[in-house]
Motif scaffolding. Structure first.
Motif, mmCIF file in Angstrom:
data_model
loop_
_atom_site.group_PDB
_atom_site.id
_atom_site.type_symbol
_atom_site.label_atom_id
_atom_site.label_comp_id
_atom_site.label_asym_id
_atom_site.label_seq_id
_atom_site.Cartn_x
_atom_site.Cartn_y
_atom_site.Cartn_z
ATOM 1 N N GLY A 45 -12.027 -5.979 -0.730
ATOM 2 C CA GLY A 45 -10.985 -5.034 -0.614
ATOM 3 C C GLY A 45 -10.424 -4.544 -1.547
ATOM 4 N N ASN A 46 -10.467 -5.021 -3.224
ATOM 5 C CA ASN A 46 -9.983 -4.627 -3.706
ATOM 6 C C ASN A 46 -11.170 -4.210 -4.825
ATOM 7 N N ALA A 47 -12.290 -4.654 -5.106
ATOM 8 C CA ALA A 47 -13.418 -3.728 -5.184
ATOM 9 C C ALA A 47 -13.387 -2.316 -5.062
ATOM 10 N N ALA A 107 -0.985 -1.280 -6.190
ATOM 11 C CA ALA A 107 -1.496 -1.668 -4.690
ATOM 12 C C ALA A 107 -2.861 -3.032 -4.869
ATOM 13 N N HIS A 108 -3.773 -1.956 -6.334
ATOM 14 C CA HIS A 108 -4.673 -2.750 -7.429
ATOM 15 C C HIS A 108 -4.552 -4.609 -7.615
ATOM 16 N N PHE A 109 -2.421 -4.065 -8.419
ATOM 17 C CA PHE A 109 -2.284 -5.550 -9.158
ATOM 18 C C PHE A 109 -1.895 -6.258 -7.844
ATOM 19 N N LEU A 110 -1.210 -5.887 -7.202
ATOM 20 C CA LEU A 110 -0.610 -6.686 -5.925
ATOM 21 C C LEU A 110 -1.379 -8.168 -5.484
ATOM 22 N N LEU A 111 -3.070 -6.879 -5.128
ATOM 23 C CA LEU A 111 -4.345 -7.135 -3.679
ATOM 24 C C LEU A 111 -4.836 -8.408 -4.803
ATOM 25 N N SER A 112 -4.374 -8.240 -6.150
ATOM 26 C CA SER A 112 -5.591 -9.645 -7.532
ATOM 27 C C SER A 112 -4.630 -11.099 -7.042
ATOM 28 N N THR A 113 -2.872 -10.069 -6.702
ATOM 29 C CA THR A 113 -2.361 -11.406 -6.633
ATOM 30 C C THR A 113 -2.095 -12.179 -5.893
ATOM 31 N N ALA A 114 -2.582 -11.360 -4.441
ATOM 32 C CA ALA A 114 -2.616 -11.750 -3.089
ATOM 33 C C ALA A 114 -4.173 -13.066 -3.322
ATOM 34 N N LEU A 115 -5.715 -12.798 -3.934
ATOM 35 C CA LEU A 115 -6.552 -13.388 -4.428
ATOM 36 C C LEU A 115 -6.244 -14.629 -4.731
ATOM 37 N N ILE A 116 -5.211 -14.242 -5.879
ATOM 38 C CA ILE A 116 -5.198 -15.837 -6.798
ATOM 39 C C ILE A 116 -4.109 -16.786 -6.345
ATOM 40 N N THR A 117 -3.788 -16.073 -5.287
ATOM 41 C CA THR A 117 -2.780 -17.175 -4.338
ATOM 42 C C THR A 117 -4.206 -17.731 -3.535
#
Length: 337
Positions: free
Chosen positions: A132-134, A152-162
């Motif tokens: 999704g982030n890609a 939004a791109h950064f926040l989705l990356s934060t979700a990935l880190i979580t």
């Protein structure tokens, strides 16, 4: 030369039907291998954020002006696109490394004995967030680095880190029902800390969207807010998070909580202090690129520390840690009609 094993037709069919089960039937990784595989996904989730920040801070956000190709005619960067094209295309290629790390974590978790379905599912959740982030990253390019899509791109990356941190943590737990290690009041204070930290990260993306690092040398739309005002709000939220982390540490000590939650709260405070120093220095030095990049790394580390504080306040029994992998169904008799 080691001979290549010959697969039977049934084995080929099984590999095509369920490749993960095929691998799991023939390979059992050690617990260390599984932990390293999952840790690699955590490291790459952070690395993709930092390198994405490097793309923006070097003005290479539109180094490849289209997506999924780098140009309308070329899949890769060309010499005419210069260093910016190389940096942007390199970040795109790093996404494949991230996919490989997440895929390796999924394979290792699936092949582990006993198989833990919940851990594997977290790995698959990471995979779909990466996909999704890609796509969202491609949209960011196509809309000319619109700051809202960048946020939004950064926040989705934060979700990935979580998810990556959660998967790593789950390796050290069983699969029984979680049992709290602290009282309800401490848990509520911790969740307040998590919410405040989430707001801190979200407002940080607004600071970025309103600031001077647009991500490209051309005129890129910025969020129409006073950058100093939104930066002050970001700093105020940071102090709230620091105060909550200190309060949590004292409360955990006062109630004689287990050592792990107290240690995690202390680690969070230290990370927050380092991040605060970087934040104030970059503000007063007019946001030099290197410090902004370090601040982005610090943001990831702060969020990881917050998630670890939350997860440390529970335990799961290890006696129900695994479930047996399902056996491949036999086809000896045709089912009755």
């Amino acid at each position: 030369m080691v001979p290549v094993p010959q697969l039977t037709r049934a084995e080929v069919a099984q590999a095509a039907r369920n490749p993960l089960l095929f691998v799991a039937d023939r390979w059992t990784p050690s617990s260390r291998t599984v932990r390293r595989a999952v840790l690699s996904a955590v490291v790459m989730a952070v690395a993709i954020v930092v390198t994405g920040g490097a793309v923006r801070l070097t003005g290479s956000g539109l180094g490849c002006p289209t997506w999924p190709k780098c140009t309308d005619e070329s899949l890769t960067t060309t010499s005419a696109m210069g260093l910016h094209g190389v940096i942007e295309f390199g970040n795109r290629m790093l996404t494949y490394v991230l996919c490989a790390a997440v895929g390796w974590a999924i394979v290792a978790a699936r092949a582990a004995k006993p198989w833990r379905r919940g851990v594997t599912r977290i790995g698959w959740a990471q995979f779909w967030v990466v996909m999704g982030n890609a796509v969202l990253g491609g949209i960011v390019v196509l809309v000319g680095l619109n700051p809202y899509t960048v946020a939004a791109h950064f926040l989705l990356s934060t979700a990935l880190i979580t998810l990556a941190v959660l998967m790593y943590h789950r390796l050290g737990e069983g699969d029984g029902a979680p049992k709290p290690l602290v009282g309800k009041a401490v848990s509520q204070l911790t969740w307040l800390l998590v919410v405040a930290a989430g707001l801190l990260v979200a407002v940080g993306t607004v600071v970025t969207g309103a600031g001077r690092h647009a991500g490209d040398s051309s005129d890129v739309h910025r969020i129409p807010l006073d950058w100093k005002l939104i930066s002050q709000l970001h700093a105020d939220l940071a102090w709230i998070v620091v105060a909550l982390s200190v309060a949590l540490w004292f409360v955990l000590k006062a109630v004689d909580a287990p050592a792990v939650p107290r240690r995690r709260a202390g680690q969070l405070f230290l990370v927050l202090m380092a991040q605060g120093v970087i934040g104030y220095v970059q503000y007063f030095l007019d946001t030099p690129e290197i410090l902004v990049g370090l601040h982005m790394l610090g943001s990831c580390l702060v969020w990881i520390a917050v998630v670890r504080v939350l997860l440390a306040q529970r335990e799961r029994p290890a006696d129900t840690a695994g479930v047996p992998a399902p056996a491949e169904p036999r086809q000896e008799h045709a089912p009755a009609v």
